[in-house]
Design an enzyme around this catalytic site. Structure first.
Site, short mmCIF file in Angstrom:
data_model
loop_
_atom_site.label_atom_id
_atom_site.label_comp_id
_atom_site.label_asym_id
_atom_site.label_seq_id
_atom_site.Cartn_x
_atom_site.Cartn_y
_atom_site.Cartn_z
N HIS A 1 9.23 14.87 34.82
CA HIS A 1 9.76 15.14 33.48
C HIS A 1 11.09 14.41 33.29
CE1 HIS A 1 6.96 18.31 32.14
NE2 HIS A 1 6.83 18.54 33.43
N CYS B 1 3.49 14.18 32.74
CA CYS B 1 2.91 15.25 33.54
C CYS B 1 1.45 15.49 33.15
CB CYS B 1 3.77 16.51 33.43
SG CYS B 1 3.51 17.67 34.79
N GLU C 1 12.79 14.23 30.62
CA GLU C 1 13.58 14.88 29.59
C GLU C 1 14.53 15.94 30.13
OE1 GLU C 1 9.71 17.27 29.79
OE2 GLU C 1 10.37 15.19 30.06
#
Length: 510
Positions: A167, A79, A169
């Protein structure tokens, strides 16, 4: 030397989640502020640049020093990290026509690129940014796009450097773990040998070397962190560990005697100290939450100092500090960190206590602490125990604290926690507790009008306490517990249930 992934933090709410995902792959990683990285050595196998609340277009945007990293080590920008790699190396980042938050799907995927091996077409990803990469630098190659974001992922030609504007994660990026494994294992070449057993073996050896024949004092709380820390120290130094369990008068009902009995089974050298009156009297008339925390902390240190003088030649204070405590105490911007809570076991020792600090768990997240405990054979009654705040019921009694209020809340809490255990709900909850509110409400009991206290029940689900959602306990359970509390605890005539999540609310009320 333990190999690791270095995560440079730009203040993203997701940075710790990146670290946890890396560690779930059995690879050790560390988070450091972007402007205070550690010295690079052969143990660092790759670097991840986190997201950020900043825009790369802002005048005060954080700019990392990458001259010793980019092109020399594998590098993944997430990001903000990706936008920085584009913006500062010849590309152009612009404000998006519409802010890109939430679910998106990859409309093109270059599976020939090592970062995206095994990633499916239309794979769902999670976006969270207000800027987008409008133009790539000359040697940057687009490797994935979404319907709204053409440059969703890129690779830098001639380098092991990559950027993604989503993202991986977060849970909503359904193949994020595949992407992270491609980067960490295949590109960075990490061995995936960061396991609980390996941690125990390495930590015990390090503690033996560090402590030698020195004596260590450790404060036990009955919780999983201090218990696992005690076991690691016990494995390293045996009888030279002296554990102290202090009753501050703010523990749960019967907790002091019950916890002491539990510790007898572990072979630890435990000293119980009943100091309840000291704490309660020191708190008389105090209502401000931070003041209460500091009074409790100072009284705890005084008790510890007094007890430590009874142990000859004690040189170390053991603490159950875990990694989120350490991270929350470090500022990304280089200035003072915002005080989230002041009872973390990070520093805080007064100068007159001539004890060095040893923190065997300071590299672990809470779920990792539990796995380490299990690897050492710790029973489930310790492992599954809910977190309990250091200041105890002192921060669950809103307003001033009296012995009578402690009694009321202990009874309420006992009914609530016992009910969770009896109904098989305890292990479905990360943390639960009751709050005594500085509010009285009108009620009717029998033919009598009452004007008594209100208690709030709180239960949350989480994995590490950094974020938490309120637990959707069955209405039937809440009705039964509420009825037991109102009928069984003199002084309470109303029970409410807290349905706030963290953020924006915290788990505790104070």
């Amino acid at each position: 030397m333990q190999e690791k992934i270095l995560i440079l933090d730009f203040g993203s709410q997701y940075t710790q989640l990146i670290a946890r995902r890396v560690r779930e792959l059995n690879v050790y990683c560390e988070i450091h502020p972007y402007n205070h990285p550690p010295k690079l050595d052969d143990s660092i196998k790759g670097v991840i640049l986190s997201g950020s609340p900043f825009s790369v277009r802002e005048e005060n945007a954080p700019i990392p020093e990458l001259s010793e990293i980019k092109g020399k080590l594998p590098l993944l920008g997430v990001c903000y990290g990706a936008q920085h790699l584009a913006h500062c190396f010849g590309g152009e980042v612009m404000a998006s026509n519409k802010r890109e938050y939430g679910r998106a799907n990859l409309t093109s995927v270059d599976n020939t690129n090592e970062l995206l091996k095994g990633i499916s077409m239309n794979s769902q990803v999670w976006m969270s940014h207000g800027d987008t990469i409008e133009r790539m630098p000359d040697n940057y190659k687009v490797i994935a796009s979404t319907a709204d974001v053409e440059n969703a992922a890129f690779a830098i030609e001639g380098e092991m450097s990559y950027g993604i504007q989503f993202h991986p994660e977060v849970y909503h990026s359904t193949e994020g773990t595949i992407l992270l494994k491609n980067y960490i294992v295949d590109i960075c070449g990490c061995k995936q040998d960061w396991t609980p057993d390996a941690f125990v073996e390495t930590t015990v050896a390090e503690l033996k070397e560090k402590l030698g024949d020195d004596r260590v004092i450790l404060g036990l709380s009955g919780g999983v962190d201090s218990t696992v820390a005690a076991l690691l120290l016990h494995k390293a130094i045996g009888k030279n560990l002296y554990c102290i369990f202090v009753d501050n008068g703010l523990l749960r009902k019967n907790e002091f005697t019950e916890v002491l009995k539990k510790y007898e089974t572990l072979g630890l050298n435990v000293i119980g100290v009943d100091a309840g009156e000291k704490f309660i009297s020191a708190l008389a008339g105090v209502t401000e939450p931070e003041a209460k925390r500091k009074i409790i902390g100072n009284a705890f240190i005084e008790v510890f100092d007094e007890e430590s003088h009874k142990i000859e030649n004690a040189k170390w204070l053991g603490q159950g500090t875990i990694y989120p405590d350490v991270i929350e105490s470090v500022s990304v911007t280089g200035g003072p960190s915002q005080t989230i809570k002041s009872h973390h076991n990070v520093g805080g020792l007064p100068d007159y206590m001539k004890l060095k600090v040893v923190e065997p768990l300071k590299l672990l997240f809470k779920d990792e602490v539990r796995r380490v405990g299990r690897s050492m054979g710790l029973e489930n009654k310790f492992i599954s125990r809910h977190p309990f705040p250091g200041p105890g019921l002192g921060i669950r009694i809103l307003g001033d604290i009296t012995a009578e209020k402690v009694r009321i809340l202990q009874e309420v809490d006992h009914i609530y926690i016992s009910g969770l255990l009896e109904d098989g709900l305890y292990d479905e909850v990360w943390q639960a507790g009751a709050m005594l509110l500085p509010v009285q409400s009108v009620g009717v009991m029998g033919d009598e009008r009452t004007y008594e206290s209100v208690v709030a029940l709180r239960a949350v689900s989480s994995t590490d306490g950094m974020t938490a959602d309120w637990s959707h306990l069955p209405y039937e359970f809440l009705a039964k517990v509420s009825n037991k509390i109102i009928n069984g605890v003199k002084g309470v005539n109303r029970v409410v249930y807290d349905i706030s999540s963290k953020p924006p609310a915290t788990i505790e009320w104070e």
